[in-house]
Design a protein around this motif. Structure first.
Motif, PDB file in Angstrom:
ATOM      1  N   THR A 100      14.982  -8.274  -4.724  1.00 52.31           N
ATOM      2  CA  THR A 100      14.713  -9.022  -3.496  1.00 52.31           C
ATOM      3  C   THR A 100      13.615  -8.355  -2.682  1.00 52.31           C
ATOM      4  OG1 THR A 100      17.050  -9.664  -3.458  1.00 52.31           O
ATOM      5  CG2 THR A 100      15.777 -10.029  -1.447  1.00 52.31           C
ATOM      6  N   GLY A 101      13.616  -7.017  -2.663  1.00 52.65           N
ATOM      7  CA  GLY A 101      12.634  -6.291  -1.867  1.00 52.65           C
ATOM      8  C   GLY A 101      11.209  -6.495  -2.340  1.00 52.65           C
ATOM      9  N   MET A 102      10.988  -6.437  -3.653  1.00 48.23           N
ATOM     10  CA  MET A 102       9.632  -6.623  -4.156  1.00 48.23           C
ATOM     11  C   MET A 102       9.180  -8.075  -4.024  1.00 48.23           C
ATOM     12  SD  MET A 102       8.793  -3.619  -4.617  1.00 48.23           S
ATOM     13  CE  MET A 102       7.121  -3.935  -5.186  1.00 48.23           C
ATOM     14  N   ALA A 103      10.128  -9.002  -4.020  1.00 44.63           N
ATOM     15  CA  ALA A 103       9.769 -10.389  -3.737  1.00 44.63           C
ATOM     16  C   ALA A 103       9.338 -10.557  -2.283  1.00 44.63           C
ATOM     17  CB  ALA A 103      10.953 -11.305  -4.048  1.00 44.63           C
ATOM     18  N   CYS A 104       9.845  -9.684  -1.404  1.00 43.48           N
ATOM     19  CA  CYS A 104       9.495  -9.725   0.019  1.00 43.48           C
ATOM     20  C   CYS A 104       8.282  -8.861   0.356  1.00 43.48           C
ATOM     21  CB  CYS A 104      10.682  -9.253   0.859  1.00 43.48           C
ATOM     22  SG  CYS A 104      12.118 -10.338   0.831  1.00 43.48           S
ATOM     23  N   ALA A 105       7.672  -8.223  -0.636  1.00 43.40           N
ATOM     24  CA  ALA A 105       6.549  -7.321  -0.376  1.00 43.40           C
ATOM     25  C   ALA A 105       5.412  -7.992   0.404  1.00 43.40           C
ATOM     26  CB  ALA A 105       6.026  -6.743  -1.687  1.00 43.40           C
ATOM     27  N   PRO A 106       5.029  -9.247   0.094  1.00 39.37           N
ATOM     28  CA  PRO A 106       3.962  -9.878   0.886  1.00 39.37           C
ATOM     29  C   PRO A 106       4.305 -10.002   2.372  1.00 39.37           C
ATOM     30  CG  PRO A 106       4.265 -11.059  -1.170  1.00 39.37           C
ATOM     31  CD  PRO A 106       5.402 -10.092  -1.063  1.00 39.37           C
ATOM     32  N   LEU A 107       5.589 -10.110   2.678  1.00 40.36           N
ATOM     33  CA  LEU A 107       5.998 -10.172   4.082  1.00 40.36           C
ATOM     34  C   LEU A 107       5.686  -8.855   4.787  1.00 40.36           C
ATOM     35  CD1 LEU A 107       7.395 -11.723   6.356  1.00 40.36           C
ATOM     36  CD2 LEU A 107       9.594 -10.857   5.505  1.00 40.36           C
ATOM     37  N   ALA A 122     -10.261 -10.936  11.522  1.00 44.47           N
ATOM     38  CA  ALA A 122      -8.818 -10.731  11.612  1.00 44.47           C
ATOM     39  C   ALA A 122      -8.097 -11.433  10.473  1.00 44.47           C
ATOM     40  CB  ALA A 122      -8.309 -11.248  12.958  1.00 44.47           C
ATOM     41  N   LEU A 123      -8.522 -12.647  10.177  1.00 45.89           N
ATOM     42  CA  LEU A 123      -7.895 -13.400   9.089  1.00 45.89           C
ATOM     43  C   LEU A 123      -8.134 -12.716   7.739  1.00 45.89           C
ATOM     44  CD1 LEU A 123      -6.242 -15.931   8.612  1.00 45.89           C
ATOM     45  CD2 LEU A 123      -8.362 -17.220   8.340  1.00 45.89           C
ATOM     46  N   ALA A 124      -9.316 -12.157   7.566  1.00 46.21           N
ATOM     47  CA  ALA A 124      -9.618 -11.437   6.322  1.00 46.21           C
ATOM     48  C   ALA A 124      -8.736 -10.207   6.172  1.00 46.21           C
ATOM     49  CB  ALA A 124     -11.087 -11.040   6.294  1.00 46.21           C
ATOM     50  N   ALA A 125      -8.537  -9.475   7.268  1.00 44.50           N
ATOM     51  CA  ALA A 125      -7.700  -8.272   7.205  1.00 44.50           C
ATOM     52  C   ALA A 125      -6.265  -8.624   6.843  1.00 44.50           C
ATOM     53  CB  ALA A 125      -7.745  -7.545   8.548  1.00 44.50           C
ATOM     54  N   VAL A 126      -5.754  -9.698   7.417  1.00 46.41           N
ATOM     55  CA  VAL A 126      -4.379 -10.120   7.118  1.00 46.41           C
ATOM     56  C   VAL A 126      -4.276 -10.592   5.669  1.00 46.41           C
ATOM     57  CG1 VAL A 126      -2.576 -11.793   7.659  1.00 46.41           C
ATOM     58  CG2 VAL A 126      -3.849 -10.695   9.509  1.00 46.41           C
ATOM     59  N   THR A 127      -5.250 -11.377   5.234  1.00 51.43           N
ATOM     60  CA  THR A 127      -5.241 -11.879   3.853  1.00 51.43           C
ATOM     61  C   THR A 127      -5.273 -10.727   2.859  1.00 51.43           C
ATOM     62  OG1 THR A 127      -6.364 -13.925   4.513  1.00 51.43           O
ATOM     63  CG2 THR A 127      -6.466 -13.322   2.186  1.00 51.43           C
ATOM     64  N   ALA A 128      -6.107  -9.734   3.119  1.00 53.42           N
ATOM     65  CA  ALA A 128      -6.206  -8.583   2.213  1.00 53.42           C
ATOM     66  C   ALA A 128      -4.896  -7.811   2.162  1.00 53.42           C
ATOM     67  CB  ALA A 128      -7.345  -7.676   2.650  1.00 53.42           C
ATOM     68  N   ALA A 129      -4.257  -7.622   3.317  1.00 51.84           N
ATOM     69  CA  ALA A 129      -3.011  -6.861   3.354  1.00 51.84           C
ATOM     70  C   ALA A 129      -1.885  -7.588   2.627  1.00 51.84           C
ATOM     71  CB  ALA A 129      -2.611  -6.588   4.803  1.00 51.84           C
ATOM     72  N   VAL A 130      -1.799  -8.893   2.821  1.00 50.98           N
ATOM     73  CA  VAL A 130      -0.766  -9.675   2.141  1.00 50.98           C
ATOM     74  C   VAL A 130      -1.009  -9.684   0.636  1.00 50.98           C
ATOM     75  CG1 VAL A 130       0.195 -11.990   1.840  1.00 50.98           C
ATOM     76  CG2 VAL A 130      -0.279 -11.119   4.143  1.00 50.98           C
ATOM     77  N   THR A 131      -2.259  -9.891   0.239  1.00 45.72           N
ATOM     78  CA  THR A 131      -2.587  -9.949  -1.186  1.00 45.72           C
ATOM     79  C   THR A 131      -2.339  -8.608  -1.867  1.00 45.72           C
ATOM     80  OG1 THR A 131      -4.281 -11.585  -0.672  1.00 45.72           O
ATOM     81  CG2 THR A 131      -4.368 -10.583  -2.843  1.00 45.72           C
ATOM     82  N   ALA A 132      -2.573  -7.512  -1.158  1.00 45.17           N
ATOM     83  CA  ALA A 132      -2.324  -6.181  -1.713  1.00 45.17           C
ATOM     84  C   ALA A 132      -0.856  -6.034  -2.103  1.00 45.17           C
ATOM     85  CB  ALA A 132      -2.716  -5.113  -0.698  1.00 45.17           C
ATOM     86  N   ARG A 133       0.040  -6.499  -1.230  1.00 41.32           N
ATOM     87  CA  ARG A 133       1.477  -6.390  -1.541  1.00 41.32           C
ATOM     88  C   ARG A 133       1.911  -7.444  -2.547  1.00 41.32           C
ATOM     89  NH1 ARG A 133      -1.072  -3.750   2.480  1.00 41.32           N
ATOM     90  NH2 ARG A 133       0.145  -1.912   3.112  1.00 41.32           N
ATOM     91  N   LEU A 134       1.235  -8.581  -2.562  1.00 41.82           N
ATOM     92  CA  LEU A 134       1.532  -9.586  -3.571  1.00 41.82           C
ATOM     93  C   LEU A 134       1.238  -9.043  -4.968  1.00 41.82           C
ATOM     94  CD1 LEU A 134       2.263 -12.457  -4.485  1.00 41.82           C
ATOM     95  CD2 LEU A 134      -0.103 -13.124  -3.985  1.00 41.82           C
ATOM     96  N   ALA A 135       0.190  -8.244  -5.092  1.00 38.22           N
ATOM     97  CA  ALA A 135      -0.116  -7.623  -6.382  1.00 38.22           C
ATOM     98  C   ALA A 135       1.034  -6.735  -6.840  1.00 38.22           C
ATOM     99  CB  ALA A 135      -1.398  -6.804  -6.269  1.00 38.22           C
TER     100      ALA A 135
END
Length: 273
Positions: free
Chosen positions: A47-54, A156-169
């Motif tokens: 469950t935790g790794m599924a929540c990583a993008p959060l 700001a949107l780019a920074a958020v997108t990069a951070a979310v995508t990093a955890r999605l990986a």
């Protein structure tokens, strides 16, 4: 060598932890934000790794605050970008950057898997790691600076997108069939815990949400953000497969490297747009 992606033994646990246990696992493992981990087992890891993008969403939002504030106070886009890039590093105690450096040293060593893993576990950073860190940080700051130069909203949107995508990986790297390189450590705790279908669904949802968040800036911008997420995931997947072949599996260091490569790729695509 292990069969990287089709080992029937590398299956997700049938049990599931609660969403709250998963969130605590994600934030307690992937950030320094206060989160008391209530369960440290494979169901919680699933469950935790599924929540990583959060967790990435929260890190990204926190990273934009000082960057945007500096722009409002008259600072330049380069300064704003440098501070924005520094915040995620602080919120992870630099663990992802350390993982990137260690992975670069392991890949660059040209030694057998066992020796490469030993190099990665050492506390010092070798020449491959230093060069990779410097280049990666320079590229991140340069790319984000270009986006901030357009507007603070895009930055700001780019920074958020990069951070979310990093955890999605990281979520995708935790999918069923990806083996751990060691019997202990974070890699062993999370390897193979996320079902393939769930990982794919989370990735698809993230692409859609990234595009939707950018839609107020126009359809081309929405398409660009979707492309940035997809390109970042492709780059991370290529690195993941290289590491599995090279190290016979994944480690915590590999997860950090995947996050940094994904974030950097997303920023480059957004800067080019």
């Amino acid at each position: 060598m292990k069969d990287s992606f089709d080992d029937p033994l590398l299956t997700p646990p049938p049990e599931r932890a609660s969403f709250l246990d998963g969130v605590r696992f994600a934030f307690g493992t992937l950030t320094v934000l206060p989160a008391r981990i209530t369960r440290w087992d494979r169901p919680a890891a699933r469950t935790g790794m599924a929540c990583a993008p959060l967790a990435g969403l929260v890190v990204g939002l926190l990273a934009t605050v000082p960057g945007v504030l500096l722009l409002v106070l008259g600072g330049g886009p380069l300064l704003a970008a440098a501070v924005t890039v520094a915040v995620p590093a602080a919120l992870t105690r630099g663990l992802h950057l350390d993982g990137l450096a260690d992975t670069a040293d392991g890949l660059g060593s040209a030694k057998p898997a066992e020796d490469a893993l030993r190099i990665m576990k050492q506390s010092d950073i070798g020449p491959f790691g230093v060069v990779t860190l410097v280049i990666m940080m320079l590229v991140q700051v340069a790319a984000l600076s270009d986006v901030y130069a357009d507007s603070w909203i895009r930055g700001a949107l780019a920074a958020v997108t990069a951070a979310v995508t990093a955890r999605l990986a990281m979520t995708l790297a935790s999918r069923q069939g990806v083996p751990p390189a060691r019997p202990e450590g974070l890699g062993a705790a999370v390897a193979g815990v996320v079902p393939r279908a769930a990982a794919a669904a989370i990735a698809a949802l993230t692409v859609v949400l990234a595009a939707a968040a950018a839609l107020p800036l126009g359809l081309p911008e929405a398409a660009l953000h979707a492309a940035a997420v997809l390109a970042a995931l492709l780059a991370a997947e290529l690195l993941l497969r290289r590491c599995v072949r090279r190290f016979d599996g994944v480690t915590g260091d590999v997860f950090g490297a995947l996050a940094e490569v994904a974030a950097t790729t997303a920023l480059i695509v957004l800067a080019l747009g």
